[in-house]
Write a protein that holds these residues in place. Structure first.
Motif, short mmCIF file in Angstrom:
data_model
loop_
_atom_site.label_atom_id
_atom_site.label_comp_id
_atom_site.label_asym_id
_atom_site.label_seq_id
_atom_site.Cartn_x
_atom_site.Cartn_y
_atom_site.Cartn_z
N UNK A 93 9.89 -40.01 -57.63
CA UNK A 93 8.49 -39.37 -58.18
C UNK A 93 7.47 -40.59 -58.41
N UNK A 94 8.02 -41.68 -58.90
CA UNK A 94 7.01 -42.70 -59.44
C UNK A 94 6.37 -43.35 -58.08
N UNK A 95 7.42 -43.56 -57.10
CA UNK A 95 7.03 -44.16 -55.67
C UNK A 95 5.88 -43.28 -54.89
N UNK A 96 6.22 -41.70 -55.31
CA UNK A 96 5.16 -41.07 -54.43
C UNK A 96 3.70 -40.63 -54.92
N UNK A 97 4.07 -40.90 -56.51
CA UNK A 97 2.33 -40.70 -57.13
C UNK A 97 1.76 -41.92 -57.87
N UNK A 98 2.46 -43.08 -57.70
CA UNK A 98 2.06 -44.21 -58.38
C UNK A 98 0.73 -44.80 -58.07
N UNK A 99 -0.22 -43.72 -57.32
CA UNK A 99 -1.55 -44.24 -56.96
C UNK A 99 -2.42 -43.18 -57.76
N UNK A 100 -1.69 -42.23 -58.26
CA UNK A 100 -2.38 -40.87 -58.83
C UNK A 100 -2.41 -40.87 -60.51
N UNK A 101 -3.40 -41.36 -61.12
CA UNK A 101 -3.52 -41.49 -62.59
C UNK A 101 -3.13 -40.15 -63.27
N UNK A 102 -3.80 -39.16 -62.42
CA UNK A 102 -3.72 -37.77 -63.26
C UNK A 102 -2.15 -37.23 -63.35
N UNK A 103 -1.45 -37.53 -62.09
CA UNK A 103 0.00 -37.32 -62.11
C UNK A 103 0.78 -37.97 -63.42
N UNK A 104 0.50 -39.13 -63.58
CA UNK A 104 1.17 -40.05 -64.41
C UNK A 104 0.97 -39.46 -65.93
N UNK A 105 -0.35 -39.22 -66.27
CA UNK A 105 -0.83 -38.61 -67.52
C UNK A 105 -0.05 -37.44 -67.78
N UNK A 106 -0.23 -36.29 -66.63
CA UNK A 106 0.30 -34.94 -66.79
C UNK A 106 1.75 -35.21 -67.02
N UNK A 107 2.37 -35.99 -66.67
CA UNK A 107 3.99 -36.47 -66.57
C UNK A 107 4.28 -36.55 -67.90
#
Length: 277
Positions: free
Chosen positions: A1-15
């Motif tokens: 999941x981290x490798x897939x979304x590592x460039x998306x700040x909103x996904x990190x914060x939401x997670x």
């Protein structure tokens, strides 16, 4: 999941926020305890409408701590009382929401300082789930920590944006959030030194005028705050311990909390204070 979304700040914060909700979901159903009950009793007798909340700026803490002056904290409790009355769920919901905002701010600050999304994600995750934060989130009357953290993180984040963009409106917001921070909890006064130290941490050799401007305005605000606090709290009257003993105690207190950070075992609401007498 981290490798897939590592460039998306909103996904990190939401997670991280979803993880935070999962961990603290059961706290939403806790009851009023200890100081919560004292606050509730006084609110029932003194708060009739929204404008009554501003009376907290003219007095010290109402739970028998004569040296506290945290009107923003009391204002937030009183606002909860106006909305939720005797329903503790709403009070806990407010606390959890502030913790989630703080988690997001930790991510954004780490990202701006280090510019590494993986590092920012791990920083926010550690802040979100570390058990040493459980008292501040789960106990309603510990909200001063949440509010102080929120306004401190917000002020510093805006300050970093000001150093980048030099937009003068960011000066106002930086100082306003600093004011809210120190009116939430006294320890937030350290923020003025952070304004000054940060450029050196980033390798700058000379203080820019932007840094000096924010620092001087913050110092003026701090002076006014201290005058208000001395007048209202009467901080020098009837103290429990001499200042020299309290100053000598500070290193031991810091060490005890560092121990709790790295070894968060047997957490409790009150600890034996390491007084130096």
């Amino acid at each position: 999941m981290l490798s897939r979304y590592k460039s998306y700040t909103e996904y990190h914060i939401l997670s991280v926020i979803l993880i935070t909700i999962t961990i603290y979901f059961n706290s939403l159903f806790g009851d009023f305890v200890w100081d919560d009950l004292v606050h509730l009793d006084i609110f029932q007798r003194n708060i009739k409408d929204f404008w009554d909340l501003f009376s907290f700026f003219k007095s010290s803490n109402i739970v028998g701590q004569p040296f506290y002056y945290r009107p923003i904290m009391l204002f937030s409790y009183g606002l909860d009382y106006i909305i939720y009355k005797k329903n503790p769920f709403g009070y806990h919901l407010t606390s959890l929401m502030f913790h989630m905002l703080n988690v997001a701010l930790v991510y954004l600050l780490a990202q701006k300082i280090v510019n590494d999304k993986a590092f920012s994600l791990l920083s926010a995750l550690l802040f979100a789930v570390h058990p040493v934060r459980s008292e501040a989130v789960s106990w309603i009357s510990a909200r001063a920590d949440l509010l102080g953290a929120f306004f401190t993180l917000a002020s510093f984040y805006i300050y970093l944006n000001y150093l980048e963009t030099k937009r003068k409106s960011f000066i106002v917001l930086t100082v306003v959030f600093y004011v809210f921070a120190i009116f939430s909890k006294e320890v937030c006064l350290f923020l003025i030194f952070l304004y000054l130290i940060y450029p050196f941490y980033m390798g700058e050799k000379v203080l820019r005028k932007e840094v000096i401007t924010v620092f001087l305005i913050s110092c003026l605000v701090t002076f006014i705050y201290m005058l208000i606090r001395i007048l209202i709290v009467k901080v020098f009257a009837g103290d429990y311990y001499p200042w020299i003993f309290k100053t000598a105690t500070i290193p031991w207190v810091i060490l005890s909390y560092l121990k709790l950070f790295f070894y968060p075992v047997e957490l409790k609401i009150l600890y034996k204070k390491p007084y130096v007498l």
